[in-house]
Scaffold this motif. Structure first.
Motif, PDB file in Angstrom:
ATOM      1  N   GLY A 234       0.886  -1.186  -0.002  1.00 41.29           N
ATOM      2  CA  GLY A 234       0.054  -0.022   0.020  1.00 41.29           C
ATOM      3  C   GLY A 234       0.704   1.328   0.004  1.00 41.29           C
ATOM      4  N   TYR A 241      -0.925  -1.922   3.615  1.00 42.85           N
ATOM      5  CA  TYR A 241      -1.739  -3.071   2.466  1.00 42.85           C
ATOM      6  C   TYR A 241      -2.918  -2.103   1.961  1.00 42.85           C
ATOM      7  N   THR A 242      -3.170  -2.612   0.743  1.00 43.30           N
ATOM      8  CA  THR A 242      -4.464  -2.348   0.049  1.00 43.30           C
ATOM      9  C   THR A 242      -5.084  -3.310  -0.085  1.00 43.30           C
ATOM     10  N   SER A 253      -9.719  -1.449  -5.107  1.00 42.82           N
ATOM     11  CA  SER A 253      -9.513  -1.704  -3.542  1.00 42.82           C
ATOM     12  C   SER A 253     -10.733  -1.118  -2.612  1.00 42.82           C
ATOM     13  N   LEU A 256      -7.885   0.786   2.786  1.00 42.12           N
ATOM     14  CA  LEU A 256      -6.345   1.293   3.123  1.00 42.12           C
ATOM     15  C   LEU A 256      -6.152   0.489   4.475  1.00 42.12           C
TER      16      LEU A 256
END
Length: 317
Positions: A234, A241-242, A253, A256
Motif C-alpha cells: 500500500g 496494504y491495500t 480496493s 487502506l
C-alpha cells in the motif's frame, strides 16, 4: 486448461527477496490462493518496461510466510539449488533435451501449416483478382475457367510466383537437397525455456529454508487474507496494504490497511489523516491488530484468530 504445479511450490530466495519464476506457479497462486505479488522482470530494450513488467514475481515476506504456513510452498536457496544441477544425471539431461526437441517439432508443424494456409489463400486471391478484371474476362472468352477450375489447375506462371513468394525459409534452417531426408532435429525449432524448473526438481524438505521472518503486521495480513481479500503493498496510498474484495484486475480496493499492536497508543491525527485520505480515494481506512495473550509463547495461528479490525470513513456535515 489451467495446469496445477507440483506442491509444494519452490519459492526462490535471492538476495533477501522471495521470487517466483514459473508462470504456472504464478497463475495457480493467484487463482487458488489470492496471492498477486508484484512483477519486477524487465527487458533492457523495451522503453515501456516500467509499465509492462514480467517474470519473476516478487512476493512480500507476508505472502511467502502465508504460503509456507499453509503447506503450499517452500523456501529454496536459489544459489544452492543451481549448484545441485552439476549432479544432474545424464539420463535426466537427455530426457530434458528430448522434451525441448518435441516442443520444437510441434512449433515447426504449426509454422508449416500456417505457411500452407497462406499459400492457398494467396492462390485464391490471385484467381479472384484475375476473374474480376474485365480485360481478363474478355480475353478468356466463353472458354474461361471457373474459379474452382482455376484453383484446381493453376497456371504454371501463377504457381511459380506464389511458390517463390513462400519459398524463403528461416535463415537459421540449413539448406537441404531434394534427395536428402531431413531428420526430426533439423526440422525442430529452437526452444528457449522461460524457467529453470524443470529440470530442477523440488528439493527435499531437509534442504528447505526456514519460514520467512515477517513484520508485526502479519497477523492482520493473514486475517484479511482468510476472509477472501487480495492484499497488495500500500505504499502508493500511504498505508501498509491495500485490500481488494476480489482479483485486482476486476475490482478496486476497498480498504487502506494499517496494523497496530494491541496496546499501542494511536495518535488521533493519524486516524484523522487516514480517514480523510481513505475517503478522498473512495476507500475505507482499516486498522487492526492481534490481541495479546497471557502466554509468553503463542503461535501465529492463535494471533491470527485473535485479530480485531475497525474501519473509519470521513463523513461530511
Amino acid at each position: 486448461m489451467d495446469s496445477q504445479p507440483d506442491l509444494p511450490i519452490p519459492i526462490s530466495y535471492v538476495s533477501g527477496r522471495y521470487l517466483l519464476f514459473s508462470i504456472d506457479a504464478v497463475t495457480y497462486l493467484r487463482r487458488e490462493h489470492n496471492i498477486c505479488g508484484v512483477l519486477i522482470g524487465t527487458l533492457p530494450q523495451i522503453p515501456q518496461q516500467n509499465v509492462f513488467l514480467g517474470l519473476p514475481l516478487e512476493l512480500m515476506p507476508e505472502e511467502a510466510r502465508l504460503l509456507v504456513d499453509k503447506g503450499v510452498a517452500c523456501i529454496v536457496d536459489e544459489t544452492k539449488a543451481h549448484d545441485s544441477m552439476n549432479t544432474l544425471l545424464e539420463e535426466d539431461r537427455r530426457r530434458y533435451l528430448r522434451d525441448l526437441e518435441a516442443q520444437g517439432l510441434h512449433a515447426s508443424r504449426l509454422h508449416a501449416d500456417r505457411k500452407e494456409q497462406q499459400k492457398e489463400q494467396a492462390l485464391k486471391n490471385r484467381i479472384n483478382d484475375k476473374n474480376a478484371n474485365p480485360k481478363a474476362k474478355a480475353a478468356a472468352g466463353a472458354a474461361a475457367q471457373t474459379p474452382e477450375d482455376a484453383l484446381s489447375t493453376p497456371s504454371k506462371k501463377d504457381d511459380a510466383a506464389v511458390v517463390d513468394l513462400f519459398a524463403a525459409e528461416d535463415p537459421s534452417t540449413p539448406s537441404r537437397d531434394a534427395s536428402s531426408t531431413p531428420t526430426p532435429s533439423q526440422n525442430a525449432m529452437g526452444i528457449t525455456p522461460a524457467t529453470s524448473y524443470p529440470p530442477l526438481s523440488i528439493p527435499p524438505s531437509s534442504s528447505h529454508l526456514p519460514a520467512p521472518v515477517v513484520p508485526p503486521s502479519y497477523p492482520l495480513f493473514a486475517h484479511l487474507h482468510s476472509r477472501g481479500y487480495f492484499l497488495s503493498p500500500g505504499l502508493r496510498f500511504g498505508c501498509q496494504y491495500t485490500a481488494y474484495p476480489g482479483d485486482p484486475l476486476r475490482f478496486h480496493s476497498h480498504f487502506l490497511v494499517v496494523s497496530y499492536d494491541w496496546d499501542e497508543n494511536i495518535d488521533l491525527m493519524d486516524l484523522i489523516v487516514g480517514g480523510r485520505l481513505g475517503t478522498g480515494v473512495k476507500k475505507g481506512f482499516l486498522i487492526g491488530g492481534a490481541e495479546k495473550t497471557l502466554d509468553d509463547v503463542e503461535s501465529e495461528a492463535d494471533r491470527v484468530d485473535s485479530v480485531r479490525t475497525f474501519s473509519l470513513e470521513w463523513a461530511g456535515m
